[in-house]
Design an enzyme around this catalytic site. Structure first.
Site, PDB file in Angstrom:
ATOM      1  N   SER A  53       0.839  -1.204   0.000  1.00  0.00           N
ATOM      2  CA  SER A  53       0.000   0.000   0.000  1.00  0.00           C
ATOM      3  C   SER A  53       0.870   1.248   0.000  1.00  0.00           C
ATOM      4  CB  SER A  53      -0.908   0.008   1.230  1.00  0.00           C
ATOM      5  OG  SER A  53      -1.506   1.282   1.381  1.00  0.00           O
ATOM      6  N   HIS A  54       0.245   2.383  -0.304  1.00  0.00           N
ATOM      7  CA  HIS A  54       0.942   3.663  -0.252  1.00  0.00           C
ATOM      8  C   HIS A  54       1.122   4.172   1.176  1.00  0.00           C
ATOM      9  CE1 HIS A  54       0.746   3.873  -4.516  1.00  0.00           C
ATOM     10  NE2 HIS A  54       1.170   5.119  -4.559  1.00  0.00           N
ATOM     11  N   VAL A  55       0.382   3.573   2.109  1.00  0.00           N
ATOM     12  CA  VAL A  55       0.387   4.079   3.486  1.00  0.00           C
ATOM     13  C   VAL A  55       0.713   2.930   4.439  1.00  0.00           C
ATOM     14  CG1 VAL A  55      -1.034   5.168   5.276  1.00  0.00           C
ATOM     15  CG2 VAL A  55      -1.320   5.842   2.889  1.00  0.00           C
TER      16      VAL A  55
ATOM     17  N   GLY B 108       3.590   6.781  -0.205  1.00  0.00           N
ATOM     18  CA  GLY B 108       4.291   6.420  -1.438  1.00  0.00           C
ATOM     19  C   GLY B 108       4.660   4.952  -1.430  1.00  0.00           C
TER      20      GLY B 108
ATOM     21  N   SER C   5       1.618   3.203  -8.447  1.00  0.00           N
ATOM     22  CA  SER C   5       3.068   3.184  -8.250  1.00  0.00           C
ATOM     23  C   SER C   5       3.481   2.004  -7.368  1.00  0.00           C
ATOM     24  CB  SER C   5       3.589   4.512  -7.704  1.00  0.00           C
ATOM     25  OG  SER C   5       3.353   4.641  -6.330  1.00  0.00           O
TER      26      SER C   5
END
Lengths: 122, 194
Positions: free
Chosen positions: A9-11, A43, A69
Site C-alpha cells: 500500500s501507499h500508506v 508512497g 506506483s
C-alpha cells in the site's frame, strides 16, 4: 508449495491494517506487507516491498496493491527476485481477503484464480 | 555522439539543480491534475542521485547510470520513481554495449514505455522522451524541441496515471512528468550538447 500473500500500500497503516484483517481469516497463511516510503511518508518503497517479498515464507506469491506506483514497484522487485511472483489486479482488500481465505481453506491455485477473476477491477 | 561518464555525472547534477529550483512549480502542476507531490518526490529522488554519484569511483558510464537508477527507484516514492528508475536502468544496461547518446535515450524511452504500459499521446513523460529521442537521432536536439513538446502535451487528454482520473479536466494542463523530463533534457543540452 502453498501460496503466500504480499500486500503493498501507499500508506504504512493501510498495509498494516489489511494484514491484520487478513490474518483474522487466514492465521496459517504467510502474509507479509509493505506500506509507504522508507521515511514513513505516503508512497512506495522498493526496499520495503523487496523485504516483504523476500521475508515471506512462501516462494510462490500473490501480490495485492492499492495504486499504480505500488504496482510498478512490485513489478520492478518481481523482475529482480528468484521467487515466483504474480501481481493480481483485483480490488485490493476484497482480492487479498478472498485469496487468503481460500489458501487457508486448502483450495488449489486454479480454484483461487477463478474466484479472483471477477474481482479484477484494474 | 558518445556520452562519457563525466558528462553523465554533470548532466545528472544539473538535473538535480533544475528539479530543486522548480520543486514548487512541479508540485503545483501536479496539484492541478494529480496528487501534488511530483516536485517534492523528484527533489528527494535527485538529491539521492547526487549523494550516490559521490560514491561512484570507477570511470564507468554504466555505473553512473545504474547508481542514478537505484537512487530514483529507492527514494522518489511516487510513480515517477519506477518510471525514471526503469529509464536509467535500461540506459545502464545499454551502456554495456554502447555509449552512443541517442541509443541510450531510446533505451530509456523503451524502459518507461515498458514500465508504465503507456505510449505517445497518453499525456505522460513519454510525450517528452519520444520527440527528444527522434531529435537526437536527427542530431538536432535543442530547446526548441523541448518547448514544442510541452506545447504539444497541453491539449492532450490524460490516459495513464492519476491524471487520467480527472479525464477531460487534464486537457489544457501541462503534464508534470513531461515538464520534469524537459528539465532532464535541458540539462543534457547544457552539459553535453552545448
Amino acid at each position: 508449495m502453498t501460496l503466500g500473500i504480499v500486500v503493498a500500500s501507499h500508506v504504512d497503516h493501510i498495509a498494516e491494517g489489511v494484514h491484520r484483517l487478513l490474518k483474522e481469516s487466514a492465521p496459517d497463511v504467510s502474509i507479509t506487507y509493505a506500506g509507504g516510503t522508507d521515511d514513513g511518508e505516503v508512497g512506495s518503497s522498493y526496499a520495503l516491498i523487496e523485504a516483504a517479498i523476500e521475508q515471506n515464507d512462501s516462494d510462490t506469491l500473490y501480490c495485492f496493491y492499492d495504486l499504480g506506483s505500488a504496482k510498478m514497484t512490485l513489478e520492478m522487485v518481481s523482475e529482480m527476485t528468484d521467487k515466483d511472483v504474480t501481481i493480481i489486479d483485483a480490488a485490493f482488500i476484497e482480492g487479498a481477503y478472498t485469496a487468503c481465505a481460500l489458501i487457508q481453506g486448502g483450495y488449489k491455485q486454479a480454484e483461487i484464480d477463478d474466484q479472483l477473476e471477477p474481482l479484477k477491477v484494474k | 555522439m558518445e556520452l562519457t561518464h563525466e558528462q553523465a555525472k554533470r548532466w545528472l547534477l544539473n538535473f538535480h539543480q533544475k528539479v530543486t529550483d522548480n520543486k514548487a512549480y512541479l508540485s503545483e502542476l501536479d496539484q492541478a491534475i494529480g496528487d501534488g507531490d511530483h516536485g517534492s518526490n523528484m527533489a528527494r529522488g535527485t538529491e539521492a542521485v547526487k549523494d550516490k554519484l559521490g560514491s561512484v569511483t570507477e570511470d564507468s558510464l554504466e555505473a553512473v547510470l545504474k547508481q542514478a537508477a537505484m537512487a530514483l527507484i529507492s527514494k522518489v516514492g511516487g510513480a515517477s520513481g519506477p518510471l525514471y528508475g526503469s529509464a536509467f536502468m535500461a540506459m545502464a544496461k545499454t551502456a554495456k554495449e554502447t555509449s552512443e547518446l541517442s541509443t541510450l535515450i531510446e533505451a530509456g524511452l523503451d524502459g518507461i514505455k515498458h514500465r508504465g504500459k503507456a505510449d505517445v499521446g497518453d499525456k505522460t513523460m513519454i510525450d517528452m522522451w519520444q520527440p527528444v529521442t527522434s531529435a537526437l537521432h536527427e542530431d538536432d536536439l535543442t530547446e526548441v524541441t523541448i518547448d514544442q513538446a510541452l506545447e504539444d502535451v497541453k491539449p492532450l487528454k490524460a490516459k495513464k496515471g492519476r491524471a487520467s482520473y480527472v479525464g477531460e479536466r487534464s486537457m489544457g494542463a501541462l503534464d508534470p512528468g513531461a515538464v520534469s523530463s524537459g528539465y532532464l533534457f535541458t540539462a543534457l543540452i547544457e552539459e553535453v550538447l552545448a
